[in-house]
Design an enzyme around this catalytic site. Sequence first.
Site, PDB file in Angstrom:
ATOM      1  CG  HIS A 132      -2.094   0.879   1.140  1.00 45.94           C
ATOM      2  ND1 HIS A 132      -2.374   1.656   0.037  1.00 45.94           N
ATOM      3  CD2 HIS A 132      -3.090   1.149   2.035  1.00 45.94           C
ATOM      4  CE1 HIS A 132      -3.481   2.348   0.250  1.00 45.94           C
ATOM      5  NE2 HIS A 132      -3.933   2.061   1.448  1.00 45.94           N
ATOM      6  NE  ARG A 162      -3.571   7.506   1.046  1.00 45.74           N
ATOM      7  CZ  ARG A 162      -4.348   6.450   0.802  1.00 45.74           C
ATOM      8  NH1 ARG A 162      -4.941   5.829   1.787  1.00 45.74           N
ATOM      9  NH2 ARG A 162      -4.471   5.966  -0.426  1.00 45.74           N
TER      10      ARG A 162
HETATM   11  N1  NVA Z   1      -4.555  -3.961   5.317  1.00 40.10           N
HETATM   12  C1  NVA Z   1      -5.806  -3.345   4.954  1.00 40.10           C
HETATM   13  C2  NVA Z   1      -5.594  -1.921   4.596  1.00 40.10           C
HETATM   14  C3  NVA Z   1      -6.862  -1.159   4.301  1.00 40.10           C
HETATM   15  C4  NVA Z   1      -6.617   0.258   3.882  1.00 40.10           C
HETATM   16  C5  NVA Z   1      -6.435  -4.108   3.790  1.00 40.10           C
HETATM   17  O1  NVA Z   1      -5.713  -4.539   2.886  1.00 40.10           O
HETATM   18  O2  NVA Z   1      -7.645  -4.290   3.813  1.00 40.10           O
HETATM   19  N1   CP Z   2      -6.277   3.737   4.185  1.00 34.41           N
HETATM   20  C1   CP Z   2      -6.974   3.464   3.077  1.00 34.41           C
HETATM   21  O1   CP Z   2      -6.439   3.082   2.047  1.00 34.41           O
HETATM   22  O2   CP Z   2      -8.310   3.675   3.210  1.00 34.41           O
HETATM   23  P1   CP Z   2      -9.427   3.248   2.168  1.00 34.41           P
HETATM   24  O3   CP Z   2      -9.494   1.751   2.151  1.00 34.41           O
HETATM   25  O4   CP Z   2     -10.682   3.866   2.718  1.00 34.41           O
HETATM   26  O5   CP Z   2      -9.077   3.790   0.808  1.00 34.41           O
END
Ligand code: NVA
Ligand code: CP
Length: 302
Positions: free
Chosen positions: A131, A288
């Site tokens: 991410h 963000r």
């Molecule tokens: N680790 C989480 C992050 C969400 C922003 C996921 O992948 O769902």
């Molecule tokens: N932190 C993040 O990526 O949030 P969302 O899943 O809401 O985009």
Amino acid sequence: MARHFLNLSDLQAREIRSLIERAIELKSMWHQNLACPQIMQNKTVALVFEKSSTRTRISFETAAYQLGGNAIFLAPGDTQMKRGESAADTARVLSSMVDLIVTRTGIHDTAETYAKFSTVPVVNGLSDAYHPCQLLADLQTIQEVKGGMDGCSVAWVGDGNNMCVTWAIAASLLDIELRISTPPGYAPNPSLIKDCDFSRIQVCSNPIEAVQGVDVVVTDTWLSMGQEDEKTEKLAAFESMQVTSSLMGNAAEDAIFLHCLPAYRGLEVQAEVIDGPQSAVWLEAENRLHAQKALIELLLAA
Ligand code: NVA
Ligand code: CP
């Protein structure tokens, strides 16, 4: 050749540092109601998301509008991909019309496929592996609150998931010391962190050891998107991993708490921590927008 951002390591350390400085500058302009550079005039970003999103979607759409451009959100099921059109064909077609593609994919390979077949930059807005956009905002938050990232110590307490892996990459690229505490069996996938600099990463046997004296404590949901079936076993395995105010008491006195959100109070974090004075999560979420405006500038200028 388009420049993609699928992983934090697609940027060099000096580029991350200058991107964060630029994000802080763009944020200050925005807070003073000064016009944003209109670098996206007549340009469009397409967001192709296989999974839910609040922050990533809103921040990219808003970033595009503020930069003078347009954003198109394609939800799961909106496109012909639902009926079997491939990511490769979708990427070819989208990139013949738009200027930037942001993906949110279940499998990281799909993001790689978009990048392979797209003639415009592809940004990974979360995959099962990484991410990177979130890390830009997290690093900006540390820069703002702590006055710098260098020499900073960070404890990751929780699942060895896409966020944990991206933190390991951040620590390897920058001068950050990362301590990771996960329950047995939930360490980050070794193949995803094999190129990391382990002189900067320490695996700890418990959360107290990990947070001892650190500047930043970070966690994330115990159940990432797509892991809903693992709920019972994961909740049992993570029982002792909650970030509580007592755990925060082992960190530096001025330590901050970060969480990419969405958060689940009473599971990975106690309400009094995320809603308390050490929490920087709202700043982190707002960042963000600013970090991604700086990212768009960098990628569209390449
Ligand atoms: N680790 C989480 C992050 C969400 C922003 C996921 O992948 O769902
Ligand atoms: N932190 C993040 O990526 O949030 P969302 O899943 O809401 O985009």
